[in-house]
Design a protein around this motif. Structure first.
Motif, PDB file in Angstrom:
ATOM      1  N   LEU A  71       0.821  -1.202   0.000  1.00  0.00           N
ATOM      2  CA  LEU A  71       0.000   0.000   0.000  1.00  0.00           C
ATOM      3  C   LEU A  71       0.862   1.261   0.000  1.00  0.00           C
ATOM      4  CD1 LEU A  71      -3.107   0.242   0.007  1.00  0.00           C
ATOM      5  CD2 LEU A  71      -2.962   0.689   2.465  1.00  0.00           C
ATOM      6  N   ARG A  98       2.094   2.146  -3.293  1.00  0.00           N
ATOM      7  CA  ARG A  98       0.969   2.137  -4.247  1.00  0.00           C
ATOM      8  C   ARG A  98       1.120   1.035  -5.288  1.00  0.00           C
ATOM      9  NH1 ARG A  98       2.139   7.560  -3.532  1.00  0.00           N
ATOM     10  NH2 ARG A  98       0.552   8.805  -2.470  1.00  0.00           N
ATOM     11  N   LEU A 124      -5.374  -2.969  -6.396  1.00  0.00           N
ATOM     12  CA  LEU A 124      -6.727  -2.640  -5.962  1.00  0.00           C
ATOM     13  C   LEU A 124      -7.739  -2.831  -7.092  1.00  0.00           C
ATOM     14  CD1 LEU A 124      -6.135   0.686  -3.960  1.00  0.00           C
ATOM     15  CD2 LEU A 124      -6.045  -1.669  -3.126  1.00  0.00           C
ATOM     16  N   TYR A 175      -6.210   4.155  -7.178  1.00  0.00           N
ATOM     17  CA  TYR A 175      -5.850   4.728  -5.885  1.00  0.00           C
ATOM     18  C   TYR A 175      -6.525   6.081  -5.725  1.00  0.00           C
ATOM     19  CZ  TYR A 175      -2.453   1.252  -4.397  1.00  0.00           C
ATOM     20  OH  TYR A 175      -1.873   0.090  -3.949  1.00  0.00           O
ATOM     21  N   ASP A 187      -5.585   8.553  -4.020  1.00  0.00           N
ATOM     22  CA  ASP A 187      -4.621   9.654  -4.055  1.00  0.00           C
ATOM     23  C   ASP A 187      -3.666   9.563  -5.243  1.00  0.00           C
ATOM     24  OD1 ASP A 187      -3.246   7.449  -3.158  1.00  0.00           O
ATOM     25  OD2 ASP A 187      -2.376   8.421  -1.397  1.00  0.00           O
ATOM     26  N   GLU A 188      -3.924   8.640  -6.170  1.00  0.00           N
ATOM     27  CA  GLU A 188      -3.127   8.523  -7.387  1.00  0.00           C
ATOM     28  C   GLU A 188      -3.956   7.778  -8.430  1.00  0.00           C
ATOM     29  OE1 GLU A 188      -0.886   9.445  -9.915  1.00  0.00           O
ATOM     30  OE2 GLU A 188       0.177   9.876  -8.052  1.00  0.00           O
ATOM     31  N   THR A 236      -3.183   4.852 -11.279  1.00  0.00           N
ATOM     32  CA  THR A 236      -2.768   3.464 -11.070  1.00  0.00           C
ATOM     33  C   THR A 236      -3.727   2.716 -10.168  1.00  0.00           C
ATOM     34  OG1 THR A 236      -0.928   2.026 -10.369  1.00  0.00           O
ATOM     35  CG2 THR A 236      -1.301   4.021  -9.078  1.00  0.00           C
ATOM     36  N   CYS A 237      -3.821   1.400 -10.383  1.00  0.00           N
ATOM     37  CA  CYS A 237      -4.540   0.489  -9.485  1.00  0.00           C
ATOM     38  C   CYS A 237      -3.560  -0.418  -8.755  1.00  0.00           C
ATOM     39  CB  CYS A 237      -5.523  -0.382 -10.280  1.00  0.00           C
ATOM     40  SG  CYS A 237      -6.925   0.498 -10.953  1.00  0.00           S
ATOM     41  N   GLY A 238      -2.254  -0.203  -8.964  1.00  0.00           N
ATOM     42  CA  GLY A 238      -1.252  -1.079  -8.375  1.00  0.00           C
ATOM     43  C   GLY A 238      -0.784  -2.127  -9.369  1.00  0.00           C
ATOM     44  N   GLY A 263      -3.921  -5.948  -1.758  1.00  0.00           N
ATOM     45  CA  GLY A 263      -5.032  -5.299  -2.441  1.00  0.00           C
ATOM     46  C   GLY A 263      -6.195  -6.242  -2.674  1.00  0.00           C
ATOM     47  N   ARG A 290      -5.265   6.127   0.472  1.00  0.00           N
ATOM     48  CA  ARG A 290      -4.889   5.269  -0.654  1.00  0.00           C
ATOM     49  C   ARG A 290      -6.106   4.540  -1.221  1.00  0.00           C
ATOM     50  NH1 ARG A 290      -0.396   7.416   0.346  1.00  0.00           N
ATOM     51  NH2 ARG A 290       1.601   6.327   0.427  1.00  0.00           N
ATOM     52  N   ALA A 291      -6.861   3.860  -0.361  1.00  0.00           N
ATOM     53  CA  ALA A 291      -7.919   2.954  -0.817  1.00  0.00           C
ATOM     54  C   ALA A 291      -9.281   3.622  -0.947  1.00  0.00           C
ATOM     55  CB  ALA A 291      -8.018   1.760   0.130  1.00  0.00           C
TER      56      ALA A 291
END
Length: 543
Positions: free
Chosen positions: A297, A300, A304, A308, A310-311, A314-316, A345, A410-411
């Motif tokens: 997490l 990042r 997920l 994200y 806060d970003e 991207t989803c990771g 995630g 984050r989530a």
């Protein structure tokens, strides 16, 4: 000859507390009252007055990286210098001065976290590390272990430039068409492969250093992922190092190896060589297949089901495809091998649960004890699937100390409201053990217990985060003893102070059932025993 301990506050694994216990030939032979204990005494027996001190089964960290911890203890300790980028760089420069690099060696450090930097709002890059050295490779590993940064010389040593392909399950950070020095998840292997491989004696030195640290925290057992620490060191050499330490009497922690493999080919070679869950001794034994499902997490890179918060770009990162998870978990399950998969995630968890369901449908097993390592970002439907699949969860309550600052950011609020739901899982009948993921966090059990009980950070000024998910003190202790023993099929051998079980125990300076919740982390470990023999004693102990 027995050793009888009396006049204590002894948590045997159930309440009320006992007063005494006895050990003989490395196993507990009694637990009960002072009067009963003294009645057992015969000529030649040793009687030890505990003077009211608290005793419980030896702590068992159910997920960590012992060899990597030893490696980190020999590197620059960036975790102590992560308040600013400047502090981070000064730590490296001091380490370089104290440990001048010799031909072919790298300058390595671990433990930074950009979220704590007060002078910049970014991760370090290669230009920052060029300030440490331009002629020696420098590598700085983030606290989570899912991201690292190197200098320009390290990029040259690894043969990485703007034309290097992006690897599956990882990412090379880029700036203006050139690597910026940042590597995420699977991409980190490109760097690790370039670092000179340690020999067996170096591996043993690292392990001994880490084992001594574990004993000082009262840890007598651990479940550890060691095979991917050095990409150019074969698993067989790691096993040899452990077995030699055992033969030399230096393995004072019982090790259950979470065997990390990244390809079906190498997993098959391992199993066909005779290695499988349960093979070994009470000191070193093969555990589950361990797989890394996604990132973390903090960097990042945890995978997920949504961008994200806060970003949003991207989803990771998923480390493996669904197909690879299916084939490796399916093979291990068909070979009666236990499996433990890192999933932080919720999108990663979907894939892992799908793979477990497929494997168990193809080869049903009643007592597989497959598990989810971390199990952090979760949805209610996933918690129910974990229950139905009868999975074990390897939690890290200590993560709340840092993650409480970032989980919602984050989530997002909705996912955060159903995450880190370890108490809910327990209420639903899921077995939940505890650990540190060391060296991501220190293997400080009492700090982990405090986070489990308070659901706050260790300073107590943030939280509680989802207070209904708080453990009782008894549940927290059990998560580091009984539940961890269950995760390694050892619930009949250790984890409680009961006749017949291995005499692994820890003596604490205060009774955790009596102190304030916010003081749990401050309870000192006075002594630790493995098989009835003392493996650690603090300067504070007086018996």
């Amino acid at each position: 000859m027995k050793t009888i301990y009396f006049n204590g506050a002894v948590y045997t694994g159930k309440l009320p507390l006992a007063q005494a216990f006895a050990e003989e030939n490395g196993r507990f032979v009694f637990s009960g009252s002072n009067a009963e204990a003294k009645a057992l005494a015969k000529d030649g027996d040793c009687l030890v007055d505990l003077k009211g001190q608290f005793v419980c089964s030896g702590f068992h960290d159910s997920h960590m990286h012992l060899l990597n911890f030893g490696n980190a203890l020999h590197a620059a300790r960036l975790s102590e210098h992560t308040k600013s980028l400047q502090d981070f760089l000064e730590c490296f420069l001091s380490f370089k001065k104290e440990h001048p690099p010799k031909g072919g060696t790298w300058i390595i450090g671990r433990g930074w976290n950009q979220d704590y930097f007060t002078d910049v709002d970014r991760m370090p890059n290669r230009h920052d590390l060029d300030q440490v050295s331009t002629d020696t490779p420098v590598c700085a590993i983030r606290a989570c272990g899912h991201c690292l940064v190197v200098n320009t010389k390290a990029l040259e040593a690894a043969g990485i430039d703007g034309q290097t392909p992006q690897p599956d399950g990882g990412k090379i950070g880029m700036e203006n068409g050139e690597p910026d020095g940042r590597f995420f998840d699977n991409a980190m292997s490109l760097i690790y492969q370039a670092i000179p491989a340690p020999g067996k004696e170096q591996l043993k030195d690292m392990l001994i250093t880490a084992i001594r640290e574990l004993n000082s925290y009262g840890i007598t057992s651990c479940q550890t992922d060691d095979y991917q620490v050095f990409k150019n060191v074969p698993w067989s050499l790691v096993n040899e190092a452990y077995k030699e330490l055992e033969a030399e009497g230096a393995l004072t922690v019982r090790v259950y190896e979470q065997s990390n493999f990244t390809s079906l080919e190498h997993l098959k070679e391992f199993v066909e060589s005779g290695c499988n869950t349960g093979v070994g001794t009470d000191r070193f034994r093969i555990g589950p297949l361990k797989m890394m499902g996604d990132g973390a997490l903090g960097s990042r890179t945890a995978f997920l089901s949504q961008p994200y918060a806060d970003e949003p770009s991207t989803c990771g990162l998923p480390v493996f495809s669904q197909e690879t998870l299916d084939e490796m978990i399916g093979y291990a399950n068909s070979q009666q091998m236990q499996v433990a998969v890192h999933a932080i995630g919720d999108a990663c968890l979907d894939r892992v649960l799908n793979a477990y369901e497929k494997a168990l449908n193809e080869h049903p097993r009643t007592d597989h004890r497959h598990g989810i390592v971390h199990c952090q970002i979760t949805r209610p439907d996933q918690l129910e699937r974990i229950r139905k699949l009868n999975l074990h969860v390897y939690a890290q309550s200590i993560f709340l100390d840092y993650d409480i600052r970032i989980v919602e950011a984050r989530a997002g609020a909705k996912l955060a409201s159903t995450s880190y739901h370890w108490k809910t899982l327990m209420k639903n009948g899921v077995s939940v053990s505890n650990g540190s993921d060391c060296p991501v966090e220190l293997p400080d059990v009492m700090a982990g217990i405090q986070c489990a009980v308070t659901r706050k950070n260790l300073d107590g000024d943030l939280g509680p985060y989802l207070p209904e998910e708080a453990f009782t003190v008894q549940e927290a202790l059990d998560s580091y003893t009984k539940a961890s023993a269950y995760a390694s099929f050892d619930e009949e051998k250790k984890g409680q102070i009961l006749p017949g079980m291995l005499a692994d125990f820890v003596i604490l300076g205060e009774n955790p059932f009596e102190v304030s919740e916010k003081a749990l982390k401050d309870i000192p470990v006075l002594a630790a025993y493995l098989g009835g023999k003392q493996v650690y004693q603090s300067a504070e102990r007086s018996l």
